[in-house]
Design a protein around this motif. Structure first.
Motif, PDB file in Angstrom:
ATOM      1  N   THR A 105       3.270   8.067 -26.009  1.00 22.21           N
ATOM      2  CA  THR A 105       4.122   8.275 -27.182  1.00 22.21           C
ATOM      3  C   THR A 105       4.061   9.728 -27.655  1.00 22.21           C
ATOM      4  OG1 THR A 105       3.746   5.979 -27.866  1.00 22.21           O
ATOM      5  CG2 THR A 105       4.592   7.495 -29.528  1.00 22.21           C
ATOM      6  N   GLU A 106       2.845  10.308 -27.666  1.00 22.48           N
ATOM      7  CA  GLU A 106       2.698  11.710 -28.085  1.00 22.48           C
ATOM      8  C   GLU A 106       3.388  12.654 -27.107  1.00 22.48           C
ATOM      9  OE1 GLU A 106      -1.271  12.941 -29.014  1.00 22.48           O
ATOM     10  OE2 GLU A 106      -1.786  11.004 -29.890  1.00 22.48           O
ATOM     11  N   LEU A 107       3.238  12.389 -25.817  1.00 22.42           N
ATOM     12  CA  LEU A 107       3.882  13.249 -24.820  1.00 22.42           C
ATOM     13  C   LEU A 107       5.398  13.198 -24.949  1.00 22.42           C
ATOM     14  CD1 LEU A 107       1.716  12.480 -21.633  1.00 22.42           C
ATOM     15  CD2 LEU A 107       1.648  14.522 -23.069  1.00 22.42           C
ATOM     16  N   MET A 108       5.922  12.012 -25.193  1.00 23.40           N
ATOM     17  CA  MET A 108       7.381  11.877 -25.314  1.00 23.40           C
ATOM     18  C   MET A 108       7.886  12.468 -26.632  1.00 23.40           C
ATOM     19  SD  MET A 108       8.394  10.655 -22.480  1.00 23.40           S
ATOM     20  CE  MET A 108       7.139  11.778 -21.883  1.00 23.40           C
ATOM     21  N   TYR A 109       7.007  12.536 -27.620  1.00 26.54           N
ATOM     22  CA  TYR A 109       7.393  13.189 -28.880  1.00 26.54           C
ATOM     23  C   TYR A 109       7.707  14.662 -28.636  1.00 26.54           C
ATOM     24  CZ  TYR A 109       7.083  14.922 -33.671  1.00 26.54           C
ATOM     25  OH  TYR A 109       7.349  15.535 -34.877  1.00 26.54           O
ATOM     26  N   THR A 110       6.933  15.289 -27.717  1.00 30.74           N
ATOM     27  CA  THR A 110       7.175  16.711 -27.425  1.00 30.74           C
ATOM     28  C   THR A 110       8.480  16.927 -26.671  1.00 30.74           C
ATOM     29  OG1 THR A 110       5.968  16.641 -25.318  1.00 30.74           O
ATOM     30  CG2 THR A 110       4.691  17.112 -27.304  1.00 30.74           C
ATOM     31  N   THR A 111       9.016  15.880 -26.044  1.00 29.65           N
ATOM     32  CA  THR A 111      10.305  16.006 -25.334  1.00 29.65           C
ATOM     33  C   THR A 111      11.463  15.493 -26.177  1.00 29.65           C
ATOM     34  OG1 THR A 111      10.133  13.816 -24.296  1.00 29.65           O
ATOM     35  CG2 THR A 111       9.110  15.671 -23.130  1.00 29.65           C
ATOM     36  N   GLY A 112      11.166  14.976 -27.370  1.00 30.77           N
ATOM     37  CA  GLY A 112      12.222  14.448 -28.229  1.00 30.77           C
ATOM     38  C   GLY A 112      12.703  13.077 -27.813  1.00 30.77           C
ATOM     39  N   GLU A 113      11.863  12.314 -27.093  1.00 35.45           N
ATOM     40  CA  GLU A 113      12.259  10.982 -26.610  1.00 35.45           C
ATOM     41  C   GLU A 113      11.369   9.914 -27.238  1.00 35.45           C
ATOM     42  OE1 GLU A 113      13.637  12.583 -22.190  1.00 35.45           O
ATOM     43  OE2 GLU A 113      11.548  12.122 -22.616  1.00 35.45           O
ATOM     44  N   GLU A 114      11.965   8.828 -27.644  1.00 37.04           N
ATOM     45  CA  GLU A 114      11.226   7.739 -28.279  1.00 37.04           C
ATOM     46  C   GLU A 114      10.740   6.744 -27.230  1.00 37.04           C
ATOM     47  OE1 GLU A 114      13.520   5.932 -31.320  1.00 37.04           O
ATOM     48  OE2 GLU A 114      13.607   7.729 -32.579  1.00 37.04           O
ATOM     49  N   VAL A 115       9.679   6.036 -27.566  1.00 34.58           N
ATOM     50  CA  VAL A 115       9.074   5.069 -26.651  1.00 34.58           C
ATOM     51  C   VAL A 115       9.203   3.673 -27.248  1.00 34.58           C
ATOM     52  CG1 VAL A 115       6.949   4.354 -25.490  1.00 34.58           C
ATOM     53  CG2 VAL A 115       7.442   6.793 -25.804  1.00 34.58           C
ATOM     54  N   GLU A 116       9.775   2.768 -26.475  1.00 35.43           N
ATOM     55  CA  GLU A 116       9.834   1.351 -26.853  1.00 35.43           C
ATOM     56  C   GLU A 116       8.699   0.625 -26.141  1.00 35.43           C
ATOM     57  OE1 GLU A 116      12.538  -2.608 -25.898  1.00 35.43           O
ATOM     58  OE2 GLU A 116      13.496  -0.629 -25.805  1.00 35.43           O
ATOM     59  N   VAL A 117       7.851  -0.054 -26.906  1.00 28.95           N
ATOM     60  CA  VAL A 117       6.686  -0.724 -26.330  1.00 28.95           C
ATOM     61  C   VAL A 117       6.948  -2.226 -26.247  1.00 28.95           C
ATOM     62  CG1 VAL A 117       4.217  -1.189 -26.573  1.00 28.95           C
ATOM     63  CG2 VAL A 117       5.137   1.037 -27.251  1.00 28.95           C
ATOM     64  N   ARG A 118       6.734  -2.786 -25.061  1.00 27.62           N
ATOM     65  CA  ARG A 118       6.835  -4.232 -24.848  1.00 27.62           C
ATOM     66  C   ARG A 118       5.465  -4.734 -24.404  1.00 27.62           C
ATOM     67  NH1 ARG A 118      12.557  -4.484 -21.400  1.00 27.62           N
ATOM     68  NH2 ARG A 118      13.831  -3.386 -22.984  1.00 27.62           N
ATOM     69  N   ASN A 119       4.854  -5.587 -25.204  1.00 33.84           N
ATOM     70  CA  ASN A 119       3.508  -6.083 -24.926  1.00 33.84           C
ATOM     71  C   ASN A 119       3.559  -7.422 -24.197  1.00 33.84           C
ATOM     72  OD1 ASN A 119       1.650  -4.090 -26.272  1.00 33.84           O
ATOM     73  ND2 ASN A 119       2.927  -4.631 -28.035  1.00 33.84           N
ATOM     74  N   TYR A 120       2.617  -7.599 -23.285  1.00 36.42           N
ATOM     75  CA  TYR A 120       2.541  -8.815 -22.481  1.00 36.42           C
ATOM     76  C   TYR A 120       1.124  -9.365 -22.539  1.00 36.42           C
ATOM     77  CZ  TYR A 120       6.895  -7.001 -20.472  1.00 36.42           C
ATOM     78  OH  TYR A 120       8.167  -6.517 -20.303  1.00 36.42           O
ATOM     79  N   GLU A 121       1.023 -10.688 -22.496  1.00 41.35           N
ATOM     80  CA  GLU A 121      -0.273 -11.363 -22.441  1.00 41.35           C
ATOM     81  C   GLU A 121      -0.497 -11.906 -21.035  1.00 41.35           C
ATOM     82  OE1 GLU A 121      -2.416 -11.338 -24.857  1.00 41.35           O
ATOM     83  OE2 GLU A 121      -1.050 -10.337 -26.265  1.00 41.35           O
ATOM     84  N   ARG A 122      -1.742 -12.122 -20.703  1.00 44.58           N
ATOM     85  CA  ARG A 122      -2.077 -12.662 -19.384  1.00 44.58           C
ATOM     86  C   ARG A 122      -1.446 -14.038 -19.222  1.00 44.58           C
ATOM     87  NH1 ARG A 122      -5.796 -12.111 -15.167  1.00 44.58           N
ATOM     88  NH2 ARG A 122      -6.431 -14.136 -14.298  1.00 44.58           N
ATOM     89  N   LEU A 123      -0.896 -14.287 -18.032  1.00 41.50           N
ATOM     90  CA  LEU A 123      -0.145 -15.523 -17.792  1.00 41.50           C
ATOM     91  C   LEU A 123      -1.044 -16.708 -17.492  1.00 41.50           C
ATOM     92  CD1 LEU A 123       2.734 -14.022 -15.613  1.00 41.50           C
ATOM     93  CD2 LEU A 123       2.831 -14.672 -18.022  1.00 41.50           C
ATOM     94  N   THR A 124      -2.259 -16.470 -17.023  1.00 41.84           N
ATOM     95  CA  THR A 124      -3.207 -17.555 -16.742  1.00 41.84           C
ATOM     96  C   THR A 124      -4.521 -17.227 -17.432  1.00 41.84           C
ATOM     97  OG1 THR A 124      -3.900 -16.454 -14.687  1.00 41.84           O
ATOM     98  CG2 THR A 124      -2.186 -18.126 -14.503  1.00 41.84           C
ATOM     99  N   PRO A 125      -5.275 -18.238 -17.853  1.00 44.05           N
ATOM    100  CA  PRO A 125      -6.545 -17.963 -18.550  1.00 44.05           C
ATOM    101  C   PRO A 125      -7.594 -17.384 -17.603  1.00 44.05           C
ATOM    102  CG  PRO A 125      -6.258 -20.330 -18.204  1.00 44.05           C
ATOM    103  CD  PRO A 125      -4.969 -19.682 -17.789  1.00 44.05           C
ATOM    104  N   LEU A 126      -8.461 -16.564 -18.156  1.00 41.65           N
ATOM    105  CA  LEU A 126      -9.565 -15.972 -17.403  1.00 41.65           C
ATOM    106  C   LEU A 126     -10.852 -16.262 -18.157  1.00 41.65           C
ATOM    107  CD1 LEU A 126     -10.424 -14.136 -15.009  1.00 41.65           C
ATOM    108  CD2 LEU A 126     -10.218 -12.190 -16.581  1.00 41.65           C
ATOM    109  N   THR A 127     -11.803 -16.908 -17.480  1.00 46.75           N
ATOM    110  CA  THR A 127     -13.029 -17.363 -18.125  1.00 46.75           C
ATOM    111  C   THR A 127     -14.243 -16.671 -17.508  1.00 46.75           C
ATOM    112  OG1 THR A 127     -12.039 -19.539 -18.482  1.00 46.75           O
ATOM    113  CG2 THR A 127     -14.443 -19.380 -18.689  1.00 46.75           C
ATOM    114  N   VAL A 128     -15.123 -16.168 -18.385  1.00 46.74           N
ATOM    115  CA  VAL A 128     -16.408 -15.644 -17.926  1.00 46.74           C
ATOM    116  C   VAL A 128     -17.394 -16.811 -17.929  1.00 46.74           C
ATOM    117  CG1 VAL A 128     -18.244 -13.970 -18.312  1.00 46.74           C
ATOM    118  CG2 VAL A 128     -15.894 -13.394 -18.921  1.00 46.74           C
TER     119      VAL A 128
END
Length: 802
Positions: free
Chosen positions: A326-349
């Motif tokens: 986001t900071e790097l793109m701020y220097t180029t005048g471009e905005e960043v759209e963030v799409r967050n994803y969660e793990r599709l299957t559970p992971l157990t320790v």
């Protein structure tokens, strides 16, 4: 007019200038003013801001041969004055060197203490060993010797000499401008000419983030995929063409076209170093963006992020990189759209460690961090009647894919995988449970030294996330350790947040190095790179990538006559400097290239002794892997010097055959291990060099001897204690308290168990050592180098002396 008076008139302008510089008057002594220093500093900074002081230890003096003045100059100087008394000249030169005013004046002109000393030594040697010097210098020296002048009058000549041997002093401002890396976005005017849309797909492993980016890539009219590995680029290449989206493949060693007539397709899948910043695309995908912090390759992600000419840039990676992007793109005048994803299957320790290979189940993957552990674990597994697949970093991509296919095949009896962290990306594997054989990993520090450090949270998550892949037969992933002592710490590592990515990598371009070479034509390429990094100025969001591999190759081929551009290309060749055979081959390539002799297929076959047989032991398997890397090196160079490496198609054919031979060796890896052990001393295991540079590994004089049959338990214990100290020293502060307690209990444990956990000892070696120890006790000996042996030896020595 006397011989001393005439030179005074001749010298008046220079001395008058010195007098004016020091506030007027007739005094010839050099008294530098503070204003001069400030103006010099200001001009060095260019824009008046603070600049990085150069590391003058990198400034290599250009040698000047004495006696360049010529006979005519000598006649003029001697005619106007008299022959020089070298003894008096030497005394006055030493007075000149000791004057504080001269040292300060030198500092104003860029000569720190180191450069001043080197320049003076060269200046004195030049005068004392020259049969003749220039007429004006001859007259000044004579005038000083006869008392009509002052040693300060030598400074203009000294400074002229200093700039001859250190040419960078005259062009420091230009060098600073060339190495100014504070505005990388300005390097890509084509990308700045368009308004790009940046979409960050953030999520852990197995969350579908790359899948969604690839779907947009496939639906676009044109696109480029940039991945960190050839395997990933090849996977996207195949998926695209299978989906009837014509896509080309571009890696450093390979070009595949979707169209039979070799026309460029609108889509391309490439390794990130090979992406074009000049070709326009509708969509670009940059995978594993967190690698922008990589100390060696981070520059490639920075270049792609800032330079790709695409309407949409889809960035995939860890959430830890969101803020930096986001900071790097701020220097180029471009905005960043963030799409967050969660793990599709559970992971157990899991709450329990594996503890024994007898507890292995189908779908298990044991992760090791060294080849020796790979060999040891795989042999112990097959000794239990189980088949296992093996994957590690130096295997050819084709062999990795075949081993992955064997492990994934439900009809294949191979249900266990033994691998390094190479499985962290690039391979789709049906893993039920990840088992960490160890949670410490060998690394190379900033000085190029080998260290052992606890794996980072990012590394642990990347590897653990391979368990329970979405779409596989296992709907849930499990993670545990081989040893009970490591499980609690692994759980702590996985719970810790991944530290944010702080900076993006940069690397000097060929054009920048060429401009440096224009100003410093006598400097070596390695020295040019060092000076560039020393003078470089970077914004807080960037860092200059590690250049040790580049310098290693530059030094290796320095004696070979090559033009700068060709030399630069050879030094960027992707090879592992831990492999002597590959390094030797590059040297031979460069030497023959310099003679303008093409590197033919027949020459390469003679050099590699092709055709090669299937390996009979581990040593031969390692050599075959090195030969495969040599073929890769040839192909890489063939795309940069097509006329000098003309037989790429033939080399690619035999490389495929070599891949099949290596696959045979890996499938029979336990047989190779047995053959290696039988060829060595009884009860020993062949030790294979780890993945570390030859020049960077510090050899501990207390290390375990190569001949384990002759090794004592004392030597082994010393080696393990040293490893434990290095391990403790490199532990991160956040876990320091818990780690100290662990080390205390670790130190109280059995030495044999500690050796086994660290992979320094196998069960067979343990039995052999036990047998040797019992034999020594039966013979009345207490171990090699014991006190009793020392006393007996000293008594025998005294008897002989008597």
């Amino acid at each position: 007019m006397s011989r001393c008076a005439w030179p005074l008139l001749r010298r008046l302008p220079a001395r008058a200038a010195l007098a004016l510089r020091h506030g007027g008057g007739s005094a010839p002594r050099a008294r530098p003013a503070a204003a001069s220093a400030s103006s010099s500093s200001s001009s060095a900074n260019g824009d008046g801001g603070a600049s990085r002081a150069p590391d003058t230890s990198l400034f290599v003096p250009v040698p000047l041969k004495p006696g360049l003045g010529g006979a005519a100059e000598e006649d003029v100087g001697a005619e106007l004055t008299r022959p020089l008394d070298k003894g008096e000249v030497l005394k006055n030169l030493n007075k000149f060197y000791k004057r504080k005013e001269i040292q300060r004046l030198g500092a104003e002109n860029g000569l720190d203490a180191r450069l001043f000393h080197q320049a003076f030594i060269s200046f004195r040697k030049y005068i004392m060993e020259s049969s003749s010097v220039s007429a004006d210098l001859h007259i000044i020296l004579n005038d000083i010797c006869c008392g009509a002048g002052h040693v300060d009058d030598l400074f203009p000549f000294f400074l002229r000499h200093a700039k001859q041997i250190f040419p960078m002093l005259d062009c420091m401002d230009d060098l600073r401008k060339i190495s100014d890396l504070r505005l990388p976005p300005n390097w890509y005017p084509d990308a700045r000419a368009i308004q790009r849309k940046i979409i960050f797909h953030a999520g852990p492993t197995n969350s579908g983030k790359t899948y969604h980016a690839i779907q947009r890539f496939l639906s676009a009219k044109s696109g480029i995929y940039c991945g960190p590995l050839k395997l990933l680029a090849h996977e996207i290449f195949q998926k695209s063409n299978d989906a009837n989206v014509p896509c080309d493949l571009v890696t450093g060693e390979e070009r595949l076209f979707a169209n039979e007539d070799s026309r460029q397709a609108p889509h391309v899948a490439c390794t990130i170093e090979m992406c074009s910043t000049n070709t326009p695309y509708e969509v670009a995908v940059i995978d594993e963006i967190q690698m922008i912090r990589d100390p060696a390759r981070g520059w490639a992600w920075t270049r792609a992020l800032l330079g790709l000419c695409a309407e949409e840039i889809h960035v995939c990676g860890e959430p830890a990189a969101i803020d930096l992007v986001t900071e790097l793109m701020y220097t180029t005048g471009e905005e960043v759209e963030v799409r967050n994803y969660e793990r599709l299957t559970p992971l157990t320790v899991l709450d329990y460690a594996l503890e024994s290979l007898d507890n292995l189940r189908a779908g298990d993957c044991i992760v090791c961090f060294s080849k020796n552990d790979i060999y040891s674990v795989s042999r112990q597994i097959e000794a239990r009647g189980l088949e296992c697949a093996v994957i590690y970093g130096s295997l050819p991509p084709g062999t990795k894919l075949e081993q992955a296919k064997k492990f994934n095949d439900p009809d294949d009896p191979c249900k266990i995988l033994v691998a390094t962290d190479a499985i962290g990306m690039g391979l789709n594997l049906c893993i039920r449970r990840i088992i960490f054989n160890s949670i410490v990993k060998p690394t190379v520090n900033e000085k190029g030294e080998k260290e052992i450090d606890t794996i980072t949270t990012s590394q642990a998550l990347q590897i653990a996330g391979r368990a329970g892949r979405f779409g596989s037969s296992f709907r849930q992933g499990e993670v545990t350790t081989m040893h009970r002592d490591d499980l609690a710490q692994l759980r702590d590592i996985l719970r810790e947040p991944v530290p944010p990515v702080q900076a993006a990598g940069l690397h000097p371009t060929p054009e920048q190095i060429e401009m440096f070479a224009y100003h410093l034509p006598d400097a070596t390429l390695s020295n040019l790179i060092d000076i560039f990094v020393s003078l470089s100025q970077v914004d807080g969001m960037y860092f200059v990538c590690n250049i040790d591999d580049f310098k290693f190759l530059a030094d290796m081929i320095q004696h070979i006559p090559l033009n700068l551009r060709s030399r630069y290309v050879f030094c960027t060749a992707p090879l592992n400097r831990k492999e002597p055979f590959v390094c030797t081959t590059l040297l031979k390539f460069a030497r023959q290239f310099s003679r303008n002799e093409p590197l033919t297929f027949d020459w390469l076959c003679r050099h590699t002794k092709w055709p090669l047989a299937a390996p009979k032991n581990i040593k031969e398997l390692v050599h075959l892997e090195a030969v495969h890397d040599v073929f890769d090196l040839y192909l890489w160079l063939s795309y940069r010097f097509m006329d000098m490496f003309p037989d790429a198609a033939l080399v690619r054919d035999i490389q495929k055959k070599l891949d099949d031979i290596i696959q045979i060796g890996v499938c029979n890896i336990t047989k190779l291990i047995r053959a290696s052990q039988s060829a060595a001393a009884p009860g020993t295991a062949e030790v294979v060099a780890e993945d570390f540079p030859l020049s960077g590994t510090q050899r501990d004089p207390r290390a375990v001897p190569e001949r384990h049959g002759a090794a004592s338990t004392e030597a082994l214990s010393i080696a393990v204690e040293a490893a434990g100290l290095r391990r403790a020293k490199s532990t991160r502060p956040s876990r320091l308290g818990g780690r100290q307690e662990e080390l205390k209990s670790y130190g109280r444990g059995s030495l044999a168990n500690r050796l086994l956990r660290e992979g320094l000892l196998t069960q067979e070696m343990l039995r052999q050592l036990e047998s040797e120890w019992q034999d020594q006790h039966r013979n009345g000996r207490y171990g090699f180098g014991s006190k009793r042996d020392d006393q007996h030896s000293s008594k025998e020595t005294r008897k002989k002396r008597k």
